[in-house]
Motif scaffolding. Structure first.
Motif, short mmCIF file in Angstrom:
data_model
loop_
_atom_site.label_atom_id
_atom_site.label_comp_id
_atom_site.label_asym_id
_atom_site.label_seq_id
_atom_site.Cartn_x
_atom_site.Cartn_y
_atom_site.Cartn_z
N MET A 6 1.03 -1.23 -0.20
CA MET A 6 0.40 0.25 -0.32
C MET A 6 0.96 1.34 0.00
O MET A 6 1.90 1.25 1.21
N GLY A 7 1.11 1.88 -1.15
CA GLY A 7 1.46 3.58 -1.25
C GLY A 7 0.59 4.45 -0.27
O GLY A 7 -0.19 4.65 0.35
N LEU A 8 1.57 5.38 0.46
CA LEU A 8 1.11 6.78 1.36
C LEU A 8 0.21 7.50 0.43
O LEU A 8 0.48 7.84 -0.66
N ALA A 9 -0.92 7.51 1.14
CA ALA A 9 -1.48 9.01 0.96
C ALA A 9 -1.92 10.01 0.86
O ALA A 9 -0.72 10.42 1.25
N LEU A 10 -3.00 10.66 0.60
CA LEU A 10 -2.70 12.52 0.38
C LEU A 10 -2.25 12.93 2.09
O LEU A 10 -2.59 11.50 2.95
N PHE A 11 -1.71 14.19 2.65
CA PHE A 11 -1.52 14.32 3.80
C PHE A 11 -1.84 15.81 4.56
O PHE A 11 -1.95 16.67 3.26
N ASN A 12 -3.29 16.08 4.55
CA ASN A 12 -3.54 17.44 5.03
C ASN A 12 -2.87 18.03 6.28
O ASN A 12 -3.04 18.09 7.38
N ARG A 13 -1.20 18.40 5.84
CA ARG A 13 0.08 18.63 7.04
C ARG A 13 -1.20 20.00 7.89
O ARG A 13 -1.13 20.12 9.42
N GLU A 14 -1.45 20.68 7.30
CA GLU A 14 -2.40 21.77 8.58
C GLU A 14 -3.25 21.48 9.56
O GLU A 14 -2.75 21.64 10.57
N LEU A 15 -4.20 20.67 8.97
CA LEU A 15 -5.54 19.88 9.87
C LEU A 15 -4.60 18.93 10.69
O LEU A 15 -4.80 19.47 12.25
N TRP A 16 -3.58 18.35 10.87
CA TRP A 16 -2.99 17.13 11.35
C TRP A 16 -2.33 18.11 12.54
O TRP A 16 -2.43 17.87 13.37
N GLU A 17 -1.56 19.00 12.66
CA GLU A 17 -1.22 19.91 13.30
C GLU A 17 -1.38 20.52 14.25
O GLU A 17 -0.88 21.27 15.48
N SER A 18 -2.87 21.21 13.93
CA SER A 18 -3.82 22.00 14.37
C SER A 18 -4.69 21.06 15.05
O SER A 18 -4.69 21.76 16.47
N ILE A 19 -3.95 19.50 14.92
CA ILE A 19 -5.22 18.89 15.64
C ILE A 19 -3.88 18.08 17.00
O ILE A 19 -4.29 17.52 17.95
N LYS A 20 -2.76 18.35 16.82
CA LYS A 20 -1.52 17.10 17.12
C LYS A 20 -0.74 18.49 17.71
O LYS A 20 0.65 17.67 17.56
N PRO A 21 -0.54 19.36 18.59
CA PRO A 21 0.00 20.38 18.53
C PRO A 21 1.46 19.53 19.72
O PRO A 21 2.72 20.26 19.91
N GLU A 22 0.94 18.74 20.80
CA GLU A 22 1.40 17.84 21.39
C GLU A 22 2.79 17.70 20.87
O GLU A 22 4.43 17.58 21.34
N GLU A 23 2.09 16.42 19.68
CA GLU A 23 3.44 15.81 18.91
C GLU A 23 4.53 16.89 18.50
O GLU A 23 6.03 16.63 17.92
N ILE A 24 3.87 17.53 17.70
CA ILE A 24 5.24 18.66 16.65
C ILE A 24 5.48 19.34 17.98
O ILE A 24 7.00 19.91 17.54
N LYS A 25 5.25 19.69 19.93
CA LYS A 25 6.48 19.92 19.95
C LYS A 25 7.38 19.11 20.44
O LYS A 25 8.57 19.38 20.48
N LEU A 26 7.17 18.04 19.95
CA LEU A 26 8.25 16.37 20.08
C LEU A 26 9.22 16.53 19.20
O LEU A 26 10.16 15.78 19.51
#
Length: 232
Positions: free
Chosen positions: A115-135
């Motif tokens: 399975m190849g990787l699909a599309l990625f909405n970075r803006e939405l993901w980072e708005s939901i996961k700020p704690e992971e981005i900080k790490l």
């Protein structure tokens, strides 16, 4: 006694969540279309990478004997392609790991599908996961695509069917491609439906013996059961 072979869904969280979406569920759809033909063996592990997947697959293959599993999807890379953190796996190692996973499956007479990787909405993901981005657990569109394209090259070299979900999501989603994603990374019901359609098409083309339309059901239909039950 008739024995069901299995269809292994193997990967990270995108595989683990295969039964969770509504109104369409990838896992439920596969279970339905392969009813009385193959059992769906659901083995998805949220947050896992190809590196950790090798350890897990060893256990799966030990539990399920030779020829027990007929066909398998392999879906890793969304975590491997992180730019930092414990999930990050260098590209060269990722490709080596994916090749090893295929080799392990083939040694057990299992038909693999990448399975190849699909599309990625970075803006939405980072708005939901700020704690992971900080790490420093950062994903980028370009790096996900780099890993997916590299896997596609490996698939061609190893003659493994490759489902290009990046292409499929782009073509099906068009201007509404974000609707195929639940949180920017994981799939919505519509996204899983795209995966399902591409998966069935790949099986029909590459492994027609496991096309559900070509497979016989286990045990006769009730109307065909003989009065003395001798054909059960």
């Amino acid at each position: 006694m008739q024995k069901y072979q299995k269809f292994l869904l193997f990967g990270d969280s995108i595989t683990e969540f295969a039964y969770t979406t509504q109104p369409f569920s990838l896992g439920a759809a596969l279970s339905n279309v392969y009813t009385r033909k193959l059992d769906i063996l659901h083995r998805g592990y949220a947050g896992y990478t190809s590196r950790w997947g090798i350890k897990v697959l060893e256990d799966i293959l030990e539990e399920h004997g030779h020829n027990d599993i007929a066909i398998a999807t392999i879906y890793f890379g969304a975590n491997d392609s992180c730019l930092g953190g414990p999930q990050a796996v260098p590209l060269d190692e990722y490709i080596e790991n994916m090749k090893l996973l295929v080799d392990m499956l083939r040694k057990n007479n299992i038909k693999p599908i990448f399975m190849g990787l699909a599309l990625f909405n970075r803006e939405l993901w980072e708005s939901i996961k700020p704690e992971e981005i900080k790490l420093g657990h950062i994903r980028t569109v370009d790096n996900l695509q780099l890993y997916s394209n590299s896997l596609k090259k490996l698939a061609k070299k190893e003659n493994v069917p490759f489902i290009d979900l990046h292409k499929s999501f782009t073509e099906v989603g068009r201007d509404s491609w974000k609707d195929l994603l639940l949180d920017g990374l994981h799939f919505s019901s519509k996204g899983y439906e795209v995966w399902y359609n591409e998966l069935i098409a790949a099986i029909k083309e590459n492994y027609p013996e496991y096309d559900p339309d070509n497979m016989q059901t286990m045990y006769p239909l009730w109307r065909d059961v003989k009065p003395d039950c001798s054909n059960i």
